[in-house]
Design a protein around this motif. Sequence first.
Motif, PDB file in Angstrom:
ATOM      1  N   ALA A   1      25.482  -3.365 -52.275  1.00  0.00           N
ATOM      2  CA  ALA A   1      26.322  -2.507 -53.110  1.00  0.00           C
ATOM      3  C   ALA A   1      25.629  -1.187 -53.437  1.00  0.00           C
ATOM      4  CB  ALA A   1      26.688  -3.249 -54.392  1.00  0.00           C
ATOM      5  N   ALA A   2      24.332  -1.232 -53.703  1.00  0.00           N
ATOM      6  CA  ALA A   2      23.610  -0.009 -54.061  1.00  0.00           C
ATOM      7  C   ALA A   2      23.611   0.984 -52.904  1.00  0.00           C
ATOM      8  CB  ALA A   2      22.180  -0.343 -54.480  1.00  0.00           C
ATOM      9  N   THR A   3      23.399   0.497 -51.691  1.00  0.00           N
ATOM     10  CA  THR A   3      23.410   1.389 -50.524  1.00  0.00           C
ATOM     11  C   THR A   3      24.768   2.033 -50.348  1.00  0.00           C
ATOM     12  OG1 THR A   3      21.707   0.105 -49.381  1.00  0.00           O
ATOM     13  CG2 THR A   3      23.133   1.489 -48.020  1.00  0.00           C
ATOM     14  N   LEU A   4      25.820   1.230 -50.451  1.00  0.00           N
ATOM     15  CA  LEU A   4      27.163   1.787 -50.243  1.00  0.00           C
ATOM     16  C   LEU A   4      27.611   2.665 -51.404  1.00  0.00           C
ATOM     17  CD1 LEU A   4      29.151  -0.966 -48.345  1.00  0.00           C
ATOM     18  CD2 LEU A   4      27.723   0.898 -47.494  1.00  0.00           C
TER      19      LEU A   4
ATOM     20  N   LYS B   1      27.664  -7.935 -50.888  1.00  0.00           N
ATOM     21  CA  LYS B   1      27.280  -7.358 -49.601  1.00  0.00           C
ATOM     22  C   LYS B   1      28.544  -7.148 -48.778  1.00  0.00           C
ATOM     23  CE  LYS B   1      22.551  -9.145 -49.293  1.00  0.00           C
ATOM     24  NZ  LYS B   1      21.948  -7.814 -49.492  1.00  0.00           N
ATOM     25  N   PHE B   2      28.525  -6.082 -47.987  1.00  0.00           N
ATOM     26  CA  PHE B   2      29.693  -5.669 -47.236  1.00  0.00           C
ATOM     27  C   PHE B   2      29.349  -5.525 -45.762  1.00  0.00           C
ATOM     28  CE2 PHE B   2      29.956  -4.148 -51.540  1.00  0.00           C
ATOM     29  CZ  PHE B   2      31.278  -4.341 -51.911  1.00  0.00           C
ATOM     30  N   GLY B   3      30.316  -5.851 -44.910  1.00  0.00           N
ATOM     31  CA  GLY B   3      30.066  -5.670 -43.490  1.00  0.00           C
ATOM     32  C   GLY B   3      31.346  -5.626 -42.681  1.00  0.00           C
ATOM     33  N   LEU B   4      31.312  -4.808 -41.653  1.00  0.00           N
ATOM     34  CA  LEU B   4      32.342  -4.805 -40.615  1.00  0.00           C
ATOM     35  C   LEU B   4      31.643  -5.339 -39.369  1.00  0.00           C
ATOM     36  CD1 LEU B   4      34.096  -1.388 -41.357  1.00  0.00           C
ATOM     37  CD2 LEU B   4      34.903  -3.683 -41.935  1.00  0.00           C
ATOM     38  N   VAL B   5      31.760  -6.635 -39.159  1.00  0.00           N
ATOM     39  CA  VAL B   5      30.927  -7.346 -38.188  1.00  0.00           C
ATOM     40  C   VAL B   5      31.701  -7.721 -36.918  1.00  0.00           C
ATOM     41  CG1 VAL B   5      29.412  -8.213 -39.987  1.00  0.00           C
ATOM     42  CG2 VAL B   5      31.402  -9.568 -39.320  1.00  0.00           C
ATOM     43  N   GLU B   6      32.777  -6.996 -36.646  1.00  0.00           N
ATOM     44  CA  GLU B   6      33.630  -7.335 -35.510  1.00  0.00           C
ATOM     45  C   GLU B   6      32.898  -7.291 -34.168  1.00  0.00           C
ATOM     46  OE1 GLU B   6      36.519  -6.106 -38.731  1.00  0.00           O
ATOM     47  OE2 GLU B   6      34.510  -5.523 -38.072  1.00  0.00           O
ATOM     48  N   ARG B   7      31.773  -6.625 -34.113  1.00  0.00           N
ATOM     49  CA  ARG B   7      31.032  -6.540 -32.847  1.00  0.00           C
ATOM     50  C   ARG B   7      30.665  -7.917 -32.315  1.00  0.00           C
ATOM     51  NH1 ARG B   7      24.954  -4.366 -33.195  1.00  0.00           N
ATOM     52  NH2 ARG B   7      24.528  -6.188 -31.903  1.00  0.00           N
ATOM     53  N   VAL B   8      30.542  -8.914 -33.189  1.00  0.00           N
ATOM     54  CA  VAL B   8      30.134 -10.247 -32.739  1.00  0.00           C
ATOM     55  C   VAL B   8      31.201 -10.904 -31.866  1.00  0.00           C
ATOM     56  CG1 VAL B   8      28.641 -10.592 -34.733  1.00  0.00           C
ATOM     57  CG2 VAL B   8      30.983 -11.456 -34.793  1.00  0.00           C
TER      58      VAL B   8
ATOM     59  N   ALA C   1      25.469   4.719 -52.814  1.00  0.00           N
ATOM     60  CA  ALA C   1      24.805   5.966 -52.435  1.00  0.00           C
ATOM     61  C   ALA C   1      25.561   6.692 -51.337  1.00  0.00           C
ATOM     62  CB  ALA C   1      23.367   5.685 -52.000  1.00  0.00           C
ATOM     63  N   TRP C   2      26.301   5.944 -50.524  1.00  0.00           N
ATOM     64  CA  TRP C   2      27.098   6.539 -49.440  1.00  0.00           C
ATOM     65  C   TRP C   2      28.509   6.921 -49.892  1.00  0.00           C
ATOM     66  CZ3 TRP C   2      26.271   3.065 -44.473  1.00  0.00           C
ATOM     67  CH2 TRP C   2      24.920   3.104 -44.110  1.00  0.00           C
ATOM     68  N   ASN C   3      28.813   6.725 -51.184  1.00  0.00           N
ATOM     69  CA  ASN C   3      30.145   7.020 -51.735  1.00  0.00           C
ATOM     70  C   ASN C   3      31.234   6.080 -51.228  1.00  0.00           C
ATOM     71  OD1 ASN C   3      29.253   9.262 -53.296  1.00  0.00           O
ATOM     72  ND2 ASN C   3      29.315  10.541 -51.458  1.00  0.00           N
ATOM     73  N   VAL C   4      30.840   4.904 -50.769  1.00  0.00           N
ATOM     74  CA  VAL C   4      31.821   3.891 -50.363  1.00  0.00           C
ATOM     75  C   VAL C   4      32.193   3.027 -51.561  1.00  0.00           C
ATOM     76  CG1 VAL C   4      32.253   1.901 -48.861  1.00  0.00           C
ATOM     77  CG2 VAL C   4      30.988   3.893 -47.994  1.00  0.00           C
ATOM     78  N   VAL C   5      31.198   2.537 -52.285  1.00  0.00           N
ATOM     79  CA  VAL C   5      31.406   1.825 -53.540  1.00  0.00           C
ATOM     80  C   VAL C   5      31.436   2.846 -54.668  1.00  0.00           C
ATOM     81  CG1 VAL C   5      30.320   0.248 -55.201  1.00  0.00           C
ATOM     82  CG2 VAL C   5      30.409  -0.353 -52.771  1.00  0.00           C
ATOM     83  N   ASN C   6      32.446   2.740 -55.537  1.00  0.00           N
ATOM     84  CA  ASN C   6      32.547   3.686 -56.653  1.00  0.00           C
ATOM     85  C   ASN C   6      31.598   3.347 -57.791  1.00  0.00           C
ATOM     86  OD1 ASN C   6      35.564   3.653 -55.428  1.00  0.00           O
ATOM     87  ND2 ASN C   6      35.087   5.660 -56.268  1.00  0.00           N
ATOM     88  N   VAL C   7      31.589   2.073 -58.186  1.00  0.00           N
ATOM     89  CA  VAL C   7      30.792   1.664 -59.346  1.00  0.00           C
ATOM     90  C   VAL C   7      30.147   0.314 -59.057  1.00  0.00           C
ATOM     91  CG1 VAL C   7      30.781   1.166 -61.818  1.00  0.00           C
ATOM     92  CG2 VAL C   7      32.420   2.829 -60.900  1.00  0.00           C
ATOM     93  N   VAL C   8      28.845   0.225 -59.288  1.00  0.00           N
ATOM     94  CA  VAL C   8      28.159  -1.061 -59.292  1.00  0.00           C
ATOM     95  C   VAL C   8      28.084  -1.508 -60.746  1.00  0.00           C
ATOM     96  CG1 VAL C   8      26.051  -2.312 -58.734  1.00  0.00           C
ATOM     97  CG2 VAL C   8      26.812  -0.444 -57.255  1.00  0.00           C
TER      98      VAL C   8
ATOM     99  N   ARG D   1      35.314   8.390 -46.888  1.00  0.00           N
ATOM    100  CA  ARG D   1      34.391   8.160 -47.996  1.00  0.00           C
ATOM    101  C   ARG D   1      32.960   8.560 -47.672  1.00  0.00           C
ATOM    102  NH1 ARG D   1      35.933   3.685 -51.949  1.00  0.00           N
ATOM    103  NH2 ARG D   1      38.175   3.395 -51.685  1.00  0.00           N
ATOM    104  N   ALA D   2      32.496   8.243 -46.474  1.00  0.00           N
ATOM    105  CA  ALA D   2      31.073   8.383 -46.171  1.00  0.00           C
ATOM    106  C   ALA D   2      30.763   9.306 -45.005  1.00  0.00           C
ATOM    107  CB  ALA D   2      30.478   6.999 -45.884  1.00  0.00           C
ATOM    108  N   GLY D   3      31.789   9.731 -44.266  1.00  0.00           N
ATOM    109  CA  GLY D   3      31.571  10.592 -43.112  1.00  0.00           C
ATOM    110  C   GLY D   3      31.520   9.798 -41.817  1.00  0.00           C
TER     111      GLY D   3
END
Length: 257
Positions: free
Chosen positions: A165-168, A124-131, A170-177, A147-149
């Motif tokens: 990983a599957a979501t990212l 799982k991936f996150g940019l959680v700096e908002r916290v 689909a967004w072209n962020v992750v290359n291969v699961v 990568r994703a727009g």
Amino acid sequence: MALVRLDHDGPLAVITFDSPPLNLFTSALMADFAEAIGAVESSNARGLLLQAEGRAVSGGVDVHEFEPLTPATGAELWRSWFETIHRLEDLPIPTVFAAHGLCLTAAFEIALACDLLLAAPRAKFGLVERVVGLTPSMGGPQRLVSRAGPARAKELIYTGGLYDAATLAAWNVVNVVIEDEDFRAAAHAYALDLANGPTRAHAATKAIVAAAVANGPRAADEVTPGISGALFGTDDLRNAVASFLADGPGKATYTGH
């Protein structure tokens, strides 16, 4: 390098973030990472794999790093960390990041600076700096745009959510699961295969793609003849052509780096 380990498997350099269980990013860890990148720069490595020990790739930046910062010292921190990010990006070899689990903030941003991002299904991936009232400041937003727009980049950062990983993918962020019980071994094999390839040609590919991203396809067209033409003077191409003609497809050899 107490917090980062550098190993070699033939032509493949492997940098491992080795401060489990969470591999929190600190100035000390980034200094070790910069030292490891420097060692790769001066080596004969033909590919680089980044990975991590522990149950998580990283829980992100150690928030203690932020407590004493002022606007001036905060800006200087990001400038110094960007120097290492840019050196990673500028390596003339394929760079692969392997994420086996939770991958937050700084680690995710480093992953986005690599050529390819591999992920286990459970990652799982996150940019959680908002916290902490911050925006990602190690290149995550701008590299997500590539990568994703822009809309997806804003969504991921505004929400501060965790994305699988599957979501990212689909967004072209992750290359291969990689659906493999031994993700670490499979990711290593993937990166080693790239390292055994035509390094000079891969460096040319990186340069052409970078030109296209920066200035568009026509700008890349302008630089491609010179970049690609230079390959005819490399041992990689000469040896590969000779072995192809002598032994047929699938038996080309590369010795140019």
